[in-house]
Design a protein around this motif. Structure first.
Motif, short mmCIF file in Angstrom:
data_model
loop_
_atom_site.label_atom_id
_atom_site.label_comp_id
_atom_site.label_asym_id
_atom_site.label_seq_id
_atom_site.Cartn_x
_atom_site.Cartn_y
_atom_site.Cartn_z
N ALA A 23 0.84 -1.19 0.05
CA ALA A 23 -0.10 -0.06 0.17
C ALA A 23 0.93 1.16 0.21
CB ALA A 23 -0.79 0.05 1.15
N GLU A 24 2.15 1.15 0.48
CA GLU A 24 3.03 2.24 0.64
C GLU A 24 3.86 2.47 -0.64
OE1 GLU A 24 6.88 3.52 2.98
OE2 GLU A 24 5.64 1.95 3.91
N VAL A 25 4.36 1.46 -1.17
CA VAL A 25 5.38 1.48 -2.28
C VAL A 25 4.62 1.18 -3.69
CG1 VAL A 25 7.22 0.95 -0.69
CG2 VAL A 25 6.32 -0.93 -2.15
N ARG A 26 3.56 0.45 -3.79
CA ARG A 26 2.87 -0.12 -4.83
C ARG A 26 1.51 0.14 -4.84
NH1 ARG A 26 5.76 0.42 -9.01
NH2 ARG A 26 5.06 -1.47 -10.22
N PRO A 27 0.92 1.38 -4.67
CA PRO A 27 -0.62 1.54 -4.46
C PRO A 27 -1.36 0.98 -5.43
CG PRO A 27 0.77 3.51 -3.96
CD PRO A 27 1.71 2.58 -4.56
N GLY A 28 -2.35 0.10 -5.46
CA GLY A 28 -2.96 -0.50 -6.27
C GLY A 28 -2.64 -2.05 -6.53
N MET A 29 -1.34 -2.30 -6.15
CA MET A 29 -1.21 -3.88 -6.05
C MET A 29 -1.57 -4.65 -4.94
SD MET A 29 2.49 -5.57 -6.47
CE MET A 29 2.69 -5.23 -8.16
N SER A 30 -2.28 -5.45 -5.25
CA SER A 30 -2.94 -6.32 -3.86
C SER A 30 -2.00 -7.50 -3.52
CB SER A 30 -4.10 -6.93 -4.47
OG SER A 30 -4.11 -8.03 -5.22
N ILE A 31 -2.12 -7.83 -2.42
CA ILE A 31 -1.37 -8.75 -1.79
C ILE A 31 -1.71 -10.23 -2.39
CG2 ILE A 31 -3.05 -9.30 -0.04
CD1 ILE A 31 0.88 -9.62 0.46
N GLU A 32 -2.85 -10.28 -2.97
CA GLU A 32 -3.32 -11.60 -3.76
C GLU A 32 -2.59 -11.58 -5.13
OE1 GLU A 32 -6.13 -10.76 -0.62
OE2 GLU A 32 -5.57 -9.41 -2.36
N ALA A 33 -2.27 -10.44 -5.75
CA ALA A 33 -1.58 -10.55 -7.05
C ALA A 33 -0.09 -10.66 -6.80
CB ALA A 33 -1.82 -9.09 -7.41
N LEU A 34 0.47 -10.43 -5.69
CA LEU A 34 1.79 -10.79 -5.26
C LEU A 34 2.03 -12.12 -5.02
CD1 LEU A 34 4.46 -8.64 -3.14
CD2 LEU A 34 4.04 -11.05 -2.40
N ALA A 35 1.24 -12.56 -4.33
CA ALA A 35 0.91 -14.14 -3.95
C ALA A 35 1.11 -14.59 -4.99
CB ALA A 35 0.02 -14.57 -2.87
N GLY A 36 0.20 -14.43 -6.07
CA GLY A 36 -0.09 -15.39 -7.15
C GLY A 36 1.20 -15.45 -8.09
N SER A 37 2.00 -14.44 -7.97
CA SER A 37 3.29 -14.62 -9.02
C SER A 37 4.47 -15.11 -8.18
CB SER A 37 3.49 -13.02 -9.31
OG SER A 37 4.02 -12.00 -8.03
N VAL A 38 4.50 -15.65 -7.19
CA VAL A 38 5.67 -16.17 -6.41
C VAL A 38 5.99 -17.66 -6.89
CG1 VAL A 38 5.30 -14.83 -4.16
CG2 VAL A 38 4.48 -16.93 -4.49
N GLY A 39 7.43 -17.79 -6.99
CA GLY A 39 7.77 -19.10 -7.31
C GLY A 39 6.70 -20.23 -6.79
N ASN A 40 7.03 -21.63 -7.22
CA ASN A 40 6.56 -22.74 -6.74
C ASN A 40 6.85 -23.22 -5.08
OD1 ASN A 40 5.02 -23.37 -8.94
ND2 ASN A 40 6.60 -24.35 -9.88
N ASP A 41 7.98 -22.77 -4.63
CA ASP A 41 8.31 -23.09 -3.55
C ASP A 41 7.92 -22.21 -2.43
OD1 ASP A 41 10.00 -20.93 -4.48
OD2 ASP A 41 11.53 -21.12 -3.18
N LEU A 42 7.07 -21.20 -2.81
CA LEU A 42 6.40 -20.16 -1.81
C LEU A 42 4.80 -20.11 -2.09
CD1 LEU A 42 8.45 -16.89 -1.87
CD2 LEU A 42 8.88 -18.86 -0.50
N ARG A 43 4.49 -21.28 -3.15
CA ARG A 43 3.02 -21.30 -3.13
C ARG A 43 2.34 -21.58 -1.80
NH1 ARG A 43 1.58 -18.59 -7.62
NH2 ARG A 43 2.90 -19.32 -9.52
N GLY A 44 1.60 -20.84 -1.38
CA GLY A 44 0.77 -21.01 -0.05
C GLY A 44 1.32 -20.61 1.20
N ALA A 45 2.62 -19.83 0.81
CA ALA A 45 3.17 -19.11 2.07
C ALA A 45 2.46 -17.86 2.51
CB ALA A 45 4.58 -19.17 1.79
N LEU A 46 1.96 -17.30 1.64
CA LEU A 46 1.18 -15.99 2.10
C LEU A 46 -0.30 -16.23 1.86
CD1 LEU A 46 3.24 -13.48 -0.22
CD2 LEU A 46 3.22 -13.78 2.26
N ARG A 47 -0.91 -16.30 2.99
CA ARG A 47 -2.08 -16.58 3.18
C ARG A 47 -2.95 -15.75 4.30
NH1 ARG A 47 -2.25 -22.80 4.20
NH2 ARG A 47 -0.78 -22.35 5.60
#
Length: 464
Positions: A313-337
């Motif tokens: 919200a501070e550095v990338r207004p408009g980007m959701s945490i869901e969008a960030l979580a959806g772009s991570v590598g396979n080793d982090l899938r499910g880490a951001l919930r």
């Protein structure tokens, strides 16, 4: 003016630039040349050669004009890619932040610049600082300079690799649960996780605020102490000798499941220290494993979602945490919930265990009068890089024919200090195979400067 080899100690290069023996421009050009020759290591996430030369020119003009040189005058430093450096991308190792370029330095970087440091680039890292291998599916993997088939470690693997390869003389990493100490041990450099809260963490991509720290990394403890003094504005005392230092050994937690090479290396150092008058006290902490087990993952799992959401919200207004979580590598899938009732309960239980751990460790330090706990940073030298696609959970590590779970292999020894918020220092030694090993010293809260002094004494004991 004669040229100075930029791979020598930070202290020596600072002395040479401050005395006029060499120019910062000479150091800058040599550093950029070494970066180019070592590009295959994957240590650097990015740099601006023109800016490095511009910094050097400004330093040299000021010095020629009579300005007082700072303690880090012209010393080349690298900064982990989750720590803001004005004008350079801050990806935190994840594609969603690939285009984010901070306008301001993090406070930790401001302090280094004020002391005259030459910032030569951003170091690569494990994605979002959420891993111990340093392997990144988006921006490439940091390799170990001692054996390029082995991992540099994570998540500050790029900083450790850059130091070990002589690309820079010092740098910054972050440590939530071993991310400075593990790669430092694997790459044969020194790293300090300071007392939690002692150094400012503004301008840093967060993971778990109640665990996150920023700390210096260098090729020796002596160099590390110089960086700490600048960052903390605290002097590191000099010990006349090692006699009288009291170190605690917890056999049933820190000294189990070690590789033969690590066990023998640690035992040899203990023998050397005892010969110099260091007191090694055997301690029993049977409750340690139960207090630590699952606590750090529960805290990270609960705090990371909200911390990263606020950061975006501070550095990338408009980007959701869901969008960030959806772009991570396979080793982090499910880490951001988003935390649910179960994770909230686990979090509260972990905080309760943390308070019990702090109380227990505080009693141990007071009762036995120890300066630090002492043990190998990891049970083994740097493992081979994982082959094939990264997966979650990460595969275990085979140590002398025994498969250790990932958390045991990487995080078991570093976790108590992380959880309790203690200052924790890793000192490099060389194992019988020629690969680096790390020796860890955990001090009590606020004892960072004395811990570094003890670390210098340990370093001197094992290198002379």
């Amino acid at each position: 003016m004669s040229s100075v080899d930029p791979t020598q100690s930070l202290i020596a290069v600072a002395k040479a630039t401050r005395s006029g023996q060499t120019t910062v421009m000479q150091i800058a050009r040599s550093t950029l040349d070494r970066q180019a020759r070592q590009a295959g290591l994957g240590a650097m996430a990015g740099f601006d050669a023109d800016d490095v030369l511009r910094q050097a020119s400004v330093f040299d003009r000021a010095f020629a004009g009579g300005d007082r040189a700072g303690p880090l005058h012209g010393v080349p430093l690298v900064i982990k890619d989750n720590i803001h450096v004005a004008g350079l991308p801050n990806t935190a190792g994840t594609p969603s932040l690939g285009s984010f370029i901070p306008a301001f330095d993090a406070s930790a970087v401001v302090r280094l610049r004020a002391a005259g440091a030459l910032i030569v680039g951003k170091a690569s890292m494990h994605e979002l600082a959420m891993g111990w291998t340093g392997q990144n599916p988006h921006f490439g993997t940091a390799r170990n300079p001692h054996d390029s088939d082995r991992m540099a470690g994570g998540s500050s693997g790029g900083t450790a690799a850059a130091l070990a390869a002589g690309i820079a003389l010092g740098g910054l990493g972050t440590d939530t649960n071993g991310s400075i100490r593990i790669p430092s041990a694997f790459c044969g450099v020194a790293g300090l996780r300071p007392t939690h809260g002692y150094l400012p963490t503004d301008g840093i991509t967060p993971l778990a605020p109640s665990l996150d720290t920023v700390g210096p990394m260098a090729r020796t403890v002596a160099d590390l102490a110089v960086l700490y003094q600048v960052m903390a504005d605290r002097m590191v005392p000099r010990l006349a000798d090692a006699e009288g230092i009291r170190l605690g050994l917890v056999q049933d937690y820190f000294l189990t499941e070690l590789s033969q090479e690590t066990g023998l290396g640690f035992a040899a150092v203990c023998d050397r220290l005892k010969a110099l008058g260091v007191q090694l006290l055997k301690l029993e902490l049977p409750e340690l494993a139960d207090l630590v087990a699952g606590s750090v993952p529960a805290i990270i799992g609960h705090e990371s979602y909200a911390a990263l959401e606020s950061y975006l919200a501070e550095v990338r207004p408009g980007m959701s945490i869901e969008a960030l979580a959806g772009s991570v590598g396979n080793d982090l899938r499910g880490a951001l919930r988003r935390p649910d009732t179960e994770s909230q309960q686990a979090y509260r239980a972990a905080l309760h265990r943390r308070e019990k751990l702090r109380a227990r460790l505080g009693a141990v330090f007071a009762e036995h009068g120890i300066d630090a706990l002492f043990y190998p940073t990891t049970p083994m030298p740097a493992p081979l890089l994982q082959q094939g696609p990264l997966v979650s959970p990460a595969p275990g590590v085979t140590v002398d024919g025994t498969l250790l779970p990932t958390r045991t292999a990487f995080a078991r020894n570093v976790s108590p200090a992380s959880l309790a918020g203690l200052p924790s220092l890793t000192v490099p030694i060389t194992g019988a195979s020629g690969l680096p090993l790390g020796l860890q010293l955990d001090g009590w809260v606020g004892s960072d400067a004395r811990l570094l002094a003890i670390g210098r004494a340990v370093e001197a004991a094992v290198t002379h």
